[in-house]
Motif scaffolding. Structure first.
Motif, PDB file in Angstrom:
ATOM      1  N   LEU A 179      -2.458  -8.139  16.339  1.00  0.00           N
ATOM      2  CA  LEU A 179      -2.838  -6.946  15.575  1.00  0.00           C
ATOM      3  C   LEU A 179      -3.251  -5.805  16.493  1.00  0.00           C
ATOM      4  O   LEU A 179      -2.950  -4.639  16.221  1.00  0.00           O
ATOM      5  CB  LEU A 179      -3.989  -7.298  14.620  1.00  0.00           C
ATOM      6  N   ALA A 180      -3.934  -6.142  17.602  1.00  0.00           N
ATOM      7  CA  ALA A 180      -4.461  -5.115  18.502  1.00  0.00           C
ATOM      8  C   ALA A 180      -3.361  -4.357  19.238  1.00  0.00           C
ATOM      9  O   ALA A 180      -3.566  -3.206  19.633  1.00  0.00           O
ATOM     10  CB  ALA A 180      -5.415  -5.753  19.514  1.00  0.00           C
ATOM     11  N   GLN A 181      -2.221  -4.981  19.436  1.00  0.00           N
ATOM     12  CA  GLN A 181      -1.149  -4.310  20.171  1.00  0.00           C
ATOM     13  C   GLN A 181      -0.468  -3.218  19.350  1.00  0.00           C
ATOM     14  O   GLN A 181       0.236  -2.377  19.906  1.00  0.00           O
ATOM     15  CB  GLN A 181      -0.123  -5.347  20.648  1.00  0.00           C
ATOM     16  N   PRO A 183      -2.313  -1.166  16.569  1.00  0.00           N
ATOM     17  CA  PRO A 183      -3.385  -0.816  15.622  1.00  0.00           C
ATOM     18  C   PRO A 183      -2.884   0.158  14.569  1.00  0.00           C
ATOM     19  O   PRO A 183      -2.095   1.061  14.846  1.00  0.00           O
ATOM     20  CB  PRO A 183      -4.446  -0.173  16.531  1.00  0.00           C
ATOM     21  N   GLY A 184      -3.349  -0.067  13.336  1.00  0.00           N
ATOM     22  CA  GLY A 184      -2.941   0.785  12.223  1.00  0.00           C
ATOM     23  C   GLY A 184      -1.679   0.336  11.530  1.00  0.00           C
ATOM     24  O   GLY A 184      -1.398   0.762  10.406  1.00  0.00           O
ATOM     25  N   VAL A 185      -0.902  -0.528  12.183  1.00  0.00           N
ATOM     26  CA  VAL A 185       0.347  -1.015  11.603  1.00  0.00           C
ATOM     27  C   VAL A 185       0.054  -2.232  10.723  1.00  0.00           C
ATOM     28  O   VAL A 185      -0.681  -3.140  11.127  1.00  0.00           O
ATOM     29  CB  VAL A 185       1.363  -1.392  12.698  1.00  0.00           C
ATOM     30  N   VAL A 186       0.631  -2.249   9.529  1.00  0.00           N
ATOM     31  CA  VAL A 186       0.437  -3.380   8.623  1.00  0.00           C
ATOM     32  C   VAL A 186       1.393  -4.507   8.999  1.00  0.00           C
ATOM     33  O   VAL A 186       2.609  -4.307   9.055  1.00  0.00           O
ATOM     34  CB  VAL A 186       0.678  -2.965   7.160  1.00  0.00           C
ATOM     35  N   PHE A 187       0.822  -5.676   9.277  1.00  0.00           N
ATOM     36  CA  PHE A 187       1.616  -6.867   9.557  1.00  0.00           C
ATOM     37  C   PHE A 187       1.684  -7.712   8.295  1.00  0.00           C
ATOM     38  O   PHE A 187       0.643  -8.054   7.711  1.00  0.00           O
ATOM     39  CB  PHE A 187       0.981  -7.700  10.688  1.00  0.00           C
ATOM     40  N   ARG A 188       2.881  -8.030   7.869  1.00  0.00           N
ATOM     41  CA  ARG A 188       3.050  -8.915   6.720  1.00  0.00           C
ATOM     42  C   ARG A 188       2.526 -10.306   7.045  1.00  0.00           C
ATOM     43  O   ARG A 188       2.599 -10.759   8.192  1.00  0.00           O
ATOM     44  CB  ARG A 188       4.513  -8.996   6.306  1.00  0.00           C
ATOM     45  N   ARG A 189       2.016 -10.990   6.046  1.00  0.00           N
ATOM     46  CA  ARG A 189       1.481 -12.338   6.239  1.00  0.00           C
ATOM     47  C   ARG A 189       2.543 -13.249   6.854  1.00  0.00           C
ATOM     48  O   ARG A 189       2.261 -14.024   7.767  1.00  0.00           O
ATOM     49  CB  ARG A 189       0.996 -12.912   4.896  1.00  0.00           C
ATOM     50  N   GLU A 190       3.765 -13.150   6.341  1.00  0.00           N
ATOM     51  CA  GLU A 190       4.840 -13.993   6.850  1.00  0.00           C
ATOM     52  C   GLU A 190       5.116 -13.715   8.317  1.00  0.00           C
ATOM     53  O   GLU A 190       5.412 -14.627   9.095  1.00  0.00           O
ATOM     54  CB  GLU A 190       6.109 -13.775   6.025  1.00  0.00           C
ATOM     55  N   ARG A 234      -3.998  -5.316   8.773  1.00  0.00           N
ATOM     56  CA  ARG A 234      -3.840  -4.364   9.870  1.00  0.00           C
ATOM     57  C   ARG A 234      -5.177  -4.193  10.567  1.00  0.00           C
ATOM     58  O   ARG A 234      -6.249  -4.419   9.957  1.00  0.00           O
ATOM     59  CB  ARG A 234      -3.307  -3.029   9.398  1.00  0.00           C
ATOM     60  N   LEU A 235      -5.113  -3.796  11.831  1.00  0.00           N
ATOM     61  CA  LEU A 235      -6.319  -3.572  12.601  1.00  0.00           C
ATOM     62  C   LEU A 235      -6.696  -2.105  12.544  1.00  0.00           C
ATOM     63  O   LEU A 235      -5.861  -1.230  12.774  1.00  0.00           O
ATOM     64  CB  LEU A 235      -6.132  -4.026  14.039  1.00  0.00           C
ATOM     65  N   VAL A 236      -7.943  -1.836  12.195  1.00  0.00           N
ATOM     66  CA  VAL A 236      -8.454  -0.470  12.092  1.00  0.00           C
ATOM     67  C   VAL A 236      -9.380  -0.233  13.275  1.00  0.00           C
ATOM     68  O   VAL A 236     -10.382  -0.935  13.443  1.00  0.00           O
ATOM     69  CB  VAL A 236      -9.216  -0.254  10.767  1.00  0.00           C
ATOM     70  N   VAL A 237      -9.067   0.737  14.117  1.00  0.00           N
ATOM     71  CA  VAL A 237      -9.880   1.011  15.300  1.00  0.00           C
ATOM     72  C   VAL A 237     -11.240   1.554  14.876  1.00  0.00           C
ATOM     73  O   VAL A 237     -11.312   2.591  14.214  1.00  0.00           O
ATOM     74  CB  VAL A 237      -9.181   2.010  16.235  1.00  0.00           C
ATOM     75  N   PRO A 238     -12.315   0.868  15.246  1.00  0.00           N
ATOM     76  CA  PRO A 238     -13.643   1.337  14.845  1.00  0.00           C
ATOM     77  C   PRO A 238     -14.083   2.534  15.672  1.00  0.00           C
ATOM     78  O   PRO A 238     -13.636   2.737  16.807  1.00  0.00           O
ATOM     79  CB  PRO A 238     -14.546   0.132  15.131  1.00  0.00           C
TER      80      PRO A 238
END
Length: 240
Positions: A179-181, A183-190, A234-238
């Protein structure tokens, strides 16, 4: 494949060992934690491809056995137990278990999970040496990813929050790094299951949820990984 079955109930253990034997596995049955730990000592025979670990053992709690196993070997551990609560699942995975199966279960599900953790371990072992030695791969991949107070060091597999190291299991780190590589991009569960667990089997979905919950707790940043309902994460940068 050789399996180490850790089960104190003689009838349950014998029945499961017989079924696993019919599917081509060689099973060693340990009746308590100490027997299991002795079986995993170096020089005790061929290496095991997987440990099936019950939690309700007569001499010590299965969680403690898992922790001791993980300190001495990277052999995959699947907890097979009647404890169905989420806290037990999270605790088991935090201790280093590779998967968690709740009794009663379908034997086909258990077989699928055994094969899945074995495939992942084989793929990780095969990939580890070339990745560490290939300078092209090293150039393509940044040494560390900084996300506000979070630092993910890809080469050393080290994670810090505000400079303080956070201990993660193998799969927790792999999930966070993925996820960190982006950030902000939605990764599907699959997609996550395919890339982190190297399987398309639907039953892994619950394991993904548990790993996400564990990451949020360990990093003390519950908003870091956002759930996109019906899609994935998705990872949200704090903010710093």
């Amino acid at each position: 494949m050789r399996l180490l079955l850790v089960e104190d109930d003689e009838r349950v253990g014998a029945a499961l060992a017989a079924v696993l034997g019919k599917h081509g596995f060689t099973v060693t049955h340990a009746r308590n934690g100490e027997q299991a730990l002795r079986a995993l000592l170096p020089g005790q025979g061929a290496a095991y491809g997987c440990v099936l670990l019950d939690l309700g053992l007569p001499d010590q709690d299965g969680f403690e056995v898992c922790s001791r196993i993980r300190r001495r070997t990277a052999t995959p551990v699947i907890m097979v137990t009647a404890r169905a609560d989420v806290r037990s699942r999270i605790h088991g995975l935090n201790l280093g278990a590779d998967d968690y199966v709740v009794k009663p279960y379908d034997i086909g599900e258990l077989l699928a999970r055994i094969h899945a953790v074995a495939r992942r371990k084989t793929a990780e072992d095969a990939a580890a040496l070339p990745a560490a030695q290939d300078p092209v791969l090293q150039q393509q991949q940044p040494a560390a990813i900084r996300l506000g107070p979070v630092s993910v060091e890809l080469t050393s597999r080290r994670v810090t929050v505000d400079g303080e190291a956070v201990a993660l299991t193998r799969k927790e780190f792999d999930l966070l790094a993925l996820l960190a590589q982006r950030p902000g991009v939605v990764f599907r569960r699959e997609q996550i299951i395919s890339e982190v667990w190297r399987t398309s089997w639907e039953g892994t979905g619950r394991t993904l949820e548990v790993h996400v919950a564990s990451l949020r707790s360990k990093l003390r940043l519950p908003a870091l990984i956002e759930t996109v309902r019906g899609v994935g994460y998705r990872l949200v940068v704090p903010a710093v």
